[in-house]
Write an enzyme that holds these catalytic residues in place. Structure first.
Site, PDB file in Angstrom:
ATOM      1  N   CYS A   2       0.840  -1.191   0.000  1.00 24.67           N
ATOM      2  CA  CYS A   2       0.000   0.000   0.000  1.00 24.67           C
ATOM      3  C   CYS A   2       0.875   1.240   0.000  1.00 24.67           C
ATOM      4  CB  CYS A   2      -0.908   0.004   1.230  1.00 24.67           C
ATOM      5  SG  CYS A   2      -1.866  -1.513   1.427  1.00 24.67           S
ATOM      6  N   ARG A  52      -4.815   1.488  -0.641  1.00 27.70           N
ATOM      7  CA  ARG A  52      -4.729   0.046  -0.439  1.00 27.70           C
ATOM      8  C   ARG A  52      -4.626  -0.740  -1.735  1.00 27.70           C
ATOM      9  NH1 ARG A  52      -9.339  -4.028   2.101  1.00 27.70           N
ATOM     10  NH2 ARG A  52      -7.936  -5.787   2.513  1.00 27.70           N
ATOM     11  N   ASN A  78       2.018  -0.124   5.405  1.00 27.22           N
ATOM     12  CA  ASN A  78       2.365  -0.520   4.049  1.00 27.22           C
ATOM     13  C   ASN A  78       3.255  -1.748   4.132  1.00 27.22           C
ATOM     14  OD1 ASN A  78       3.425  -0.733   1.419  1.00 27.22           O
ATOM     15  ND2 ASN A  78       4.928   0.861   1.787  1.00 27.22           N
ATOM     16  N   GLU A  80       3.617  -6.326   4.237  1.00 25.47           N
ATOM     17  CA  GLU A  80       3.013  -7.619   4.568  1.00 25.47           C
ATOM     18  C   GLU A  80       3.716  -8.204   5.788  1.00 25.47           C
ATOM     19  OE1 GLU A  80       0.396  -8.827   3.173  1.00 25.47           O
ATOM     20  OE2 GLU A  80       0.295  -7.699   1.296  1.00 25.47           O
ATOM     21  N   ASP A 104      -3.586  -8.915   8.162  1.00 22.66           N
ATOM     22  CA  ASP A 104      -2.403  -8.837   9.024  1.00 22.66           C
ATOM     23  C   ASP A 104      -2.353  -7.518   9.782  1.00 22.66           C
ATOM     24  OD1 ASP A 104      -1.977  -7.450   6.669  1.00 22.66           O
ATOM     25  OD2 ASP A 104       0.083  -8.112   6.388  1.00 22.66           O
ATOM     26  N   SER A 373      10.734 -12.393  -5.660  1.00 25.44           N
ATOM     27  CA  SER A 373      11.968 -11.948  -6.298  1.00 25.44           C
ATOM     28  C   SER A 373      13.166 -12.640  -5.659  1.00 25.44           C
ATOM     29  CB  SER A 373      12.090 -10.421  -6.144  1.00 25.44           C
ATOM     30  OG  SER A 373      13.415  -9.984  -6.320  1.00 25.44           O
ATOM     31  N   GLY A 374      14.255 -12.749  -6.403  1.00 24.95           N
ATOM     32  CA  GLY A 374      15.482 -13.351  -5.890  1.00 24.95           C
ATOM     33  C   GLY A 374      16.480 -12.357  -5.357  1.00 24.95           C
TER      34      GLY A 374
END
Length: 650
Positions: A2, A52, A78, A80, A104, A373-374
């Site tokens: 967000c 959001r 903003n 996770e 969450d 992503s790596g």
């Protein structure tokens, strides 16, 4: 994922809260196109705003700003929290809670109500920027995740404390004033990004990773303080290293598999970036093992073979049986987004891989809302070439007396040395010729003048060795690179440590966040799981670096899932041919931005050195594309700022 914004004002009676906070969040609508929210407490002068991007709990139960069940706290957030299920179970074990939904955010607020803000921060496994208002103590708390995955800016101007996910939101507040920070500009020219806590604007700061900041209703701003220390984590790891052995590959697989699994939790479509490199290939392999259906993977390709990794990515995807998507982009495709770069990055940023990162994010967003992503594998497992290069160079020159090294460096800077090197290089067989050998000599001269590994590393990561000489009125601030790192046992660990604290948040994570959020895509980075980081720093160096190559243990783990023949190849990186473009399709654009009269009128840079670099580059005498890209990205940003009707004090 967000976007957040807000302010605390001690002049509340004159502030139109609703219109200002909506104006701020409208500027970052791309970070959250699914919902918008605003909350204000006029009596205390506080306003919080939110945009959001719905990922978990798509219902209105996840709407922000969100109050706590106890009524004491209100938060915008903003990011996770990946361990939200474990936190929920821990809360329920000691408290009776009636949940409104399963977001969450709600679980984080319940944790704060139970354990307090800083204690909760230490429990969070996630990426986040949090703003939390404590009604009881009349205090605004800001915090940023441990490694800086999510951005958070703040300032105190004209009686208002202002914060936001991006600078453009702050600029919408009427108290914001725009004055270029020339000292920060020198840091930008050294690094191609501006390291925290500095920003391009005077008096505006980035909250550093792993830090907490408290602001009181009377306007008192406490100094930011760490709630977690990467230095302590790294020192603890090297103090108690694992015993070397093949069992470490099994243990890494377990730790990384858990980290990947946590980041696959989403109520929306999910996929992964796949470049074909070790890091992204391993993440995709561990995703596919835990997925009931083919993982969606995404890569872009270029016709220039020196920059094209799409063929390897396709081979990896074919072996893992993913649902693979690739897009070959033309130079025109890439060039078309250059005018948008200043608006996306908000302050000067000149890692040219921002272009393919944006392009792959845009393609990915057409299919999914979340992508793994790596990133961070190089910093944690010793993957950057500069680690081995610095070590080899120091072994070669460390024995030389400083005066002798300085004398050799002086000779290498002489025009005659460049001519001789060019001539000798031309006599070599084509396969052994070094590209642009003349351009390497000044860099080698700088390297010879280093007195230790830290100074050598500083030279290797610098675009300009004396950036203050180019910025009129600028003085370069001290950074981590000017201090001795903690004793981590060896110079390679010291370089990895500095990269994790500076290059990773300042360049890599900034690049990925802005590129992905510009198209409303959430990116997640399993390598930055706290358990993975702790595991990586307990590995002996021989498990990371072996036979002149980095990421040994990652390679061995990947070979269990993808044949070695597909993976083993020279590292290309993720870039674009800026060198060629500046002499070709970008020539007119660059000519305009580097015009001597324009530079003189702006009064920001020393004109002659820049004009000379541009002339040498465009005529093919020298290759200055990295340095010129720094200047060009600033010029493009500055043009955008003034064109956006913002009064900029230079």
């Amino acid at each position: 994922m967000c976007g957040i914004a807000g302010f605390l004002s001690n002049r509340a009676e004159n502030i139109p809260f609703p219109s200002i906070i909506r104006r701020m969040t409208d500027r970052i609508a791309h970070r959250g196109p699914d919902d918008a929210g605003a909350w204000a407490d006029d009596e205390n002068g506080i306003a919080l705003g939110h945009r959001r991007l719905s990922i978990l709990d798509l219902s209105s139960s996840g709407h922000q700003p969100m109050p706590s069940a106890c009524g004491r706290y209100t938060a915008v957030y903003n990011g996770e929290i990946y361990n939200f299920r474990a936190l929920k179970a821990e809360i329920e074990a000691v408290s009776t809670v009636t949940w409104r939904g399963h977001s969450d955010t709600e679980i984080m607020l319940a944790a704060v109500s139970l354990w307090g803000f800083e204690a909760t921060l230490l429990k969070l496994n996630g990426m986040f920027a949090i703003a939390l208002w404590d009604r009881q103590t009349r205090t605004l708390h800001l915090a940023r995740d441990r490694f800086g995955e999510k951005p958070l800016y703040y300032t105190q101007k004209n009686g208002a404390f202002i914060f936001a996910s991006e600078l453009k939101a702050m600029q919408a507040h009427p108290s914001f004033t725009a004055e270029i920070n020339r000292d920060a500009l020198t840091l930008y020219l050294r690094h191609n990004y501006i390291p925290a806590p500095h920003t391009i604007w005077q008096g505006v700061f980035k909250l550093e990773p792993g830090c907490h900041l408290a602001v009181h209703a009377d306007g008192t701003v406490e100094a930011p303080r760490p709630y977690w220390s990467f230095e302590q984590a790294a020192l603890a790891g090297v103090a108690e290293p694992f015993v070397e052995g093949p069992h470490l590959i099994d243990e890494l697989e377990q730790v990384l598999t858990r980290a990947v699994g946590l980041r696959m939790e989403a109520d929306v479509p999910l996929g992964a970036f796949l470049s074909g490199g070790i890091d992204s290939s391993l993440i995709v392999a561990l995703m596919q093992r835990q997925s009931a259906r083919p993982v969606k993977t995404f890569t872009i390709g270029f016709s220039n073979k020196d920059f094209n990794e799409a063929e390897v990515a396709k081979a990896v995807a074919g072996h893992l049986k993913t649902e693979h998507h690739e897009l070959y982009v033309t130079p025109d495709d890439a060039l078309a987004i250059i005018p948008s770069l200043p608006q996306i990055w908000d302050e000067p940023f000149s890692d040219s891989s921002q272009i393919p990162t944006y392009l792959v994010s845009r393609m990915t967003r057409e299919n999914v809302t979340v992508a793994l992503s790596g990133d961070a594998g190089d910093e944690l497992f010793g993957g950057y070439n500069r680690y081995f290069l610095a070590d080899r160079i120091w072994r070669a020159i460390g024995w030389m007396p400083p005066r002798l090294r300085a004398s050799v460096g002086h000779m290498l800077r002489a025009p005659m040395a460049g001519n001789a090197a060019q001539f000798i290089n031309g006599l070599m067989p084509a396969a052994r010729r070094h590209h642009a050998v003349r351009d390497r000599l000044p860099k080698l001269a700088e390297v010879l003048e280093a007195n230790n590994h830290r100074q050598l590393y500083r030279h290797l990561v610098s675009h300009f060795s004396d950036p203050a000489s180019l910025v009129l009125g600028g003085q370069e601030p001290k950074t981590l690179l000017d201090r001795e790192p903690p004793d981590l046992g060896n110079p390679i660990h010291a370089m990895m440590y500095m990269d994790t604290l500076m290059y990773l948040p300042g360049d890599i994570l900034t690049k990925v966040d802005r590129a992905s959020m510009a198209v409303s895509l959430e990116s997640r980075i399993p390598f930055l799981d706290p358990d993975v980081v702790d595991f990586a720093w307990r590995l002996p160096l021989s498990s990371k670096v072996r036979d002149g190559k980095g990421k040994h243990v990652l390679r061995e783990l990947l070979y269990r899932h993808v044949p070695q023949a597909i993976i083993d190849r020279p590292k290309m990186g993720f870039g674009v041919p800026i060198d060629e473009w500046l002499r070709g399709p970008l020539l007119g654009w660059a000519d305009d931005l580097l015009n001597a009269d324009r530079l003189r009128k702006d009064g920001i840079f020393a004109v002659e050195p820049i004009v000379r670099m541009w002339e040498e580059h465009r005529t093919g005498k020298r290759r200055w594309h990295y340095q010129l890209w720094d200047i060009l990205m600033f010029q493009a940003w500055y043009t955008h700022q003034t064109a956006d009707n913002l009064t900029v004090s230079a």
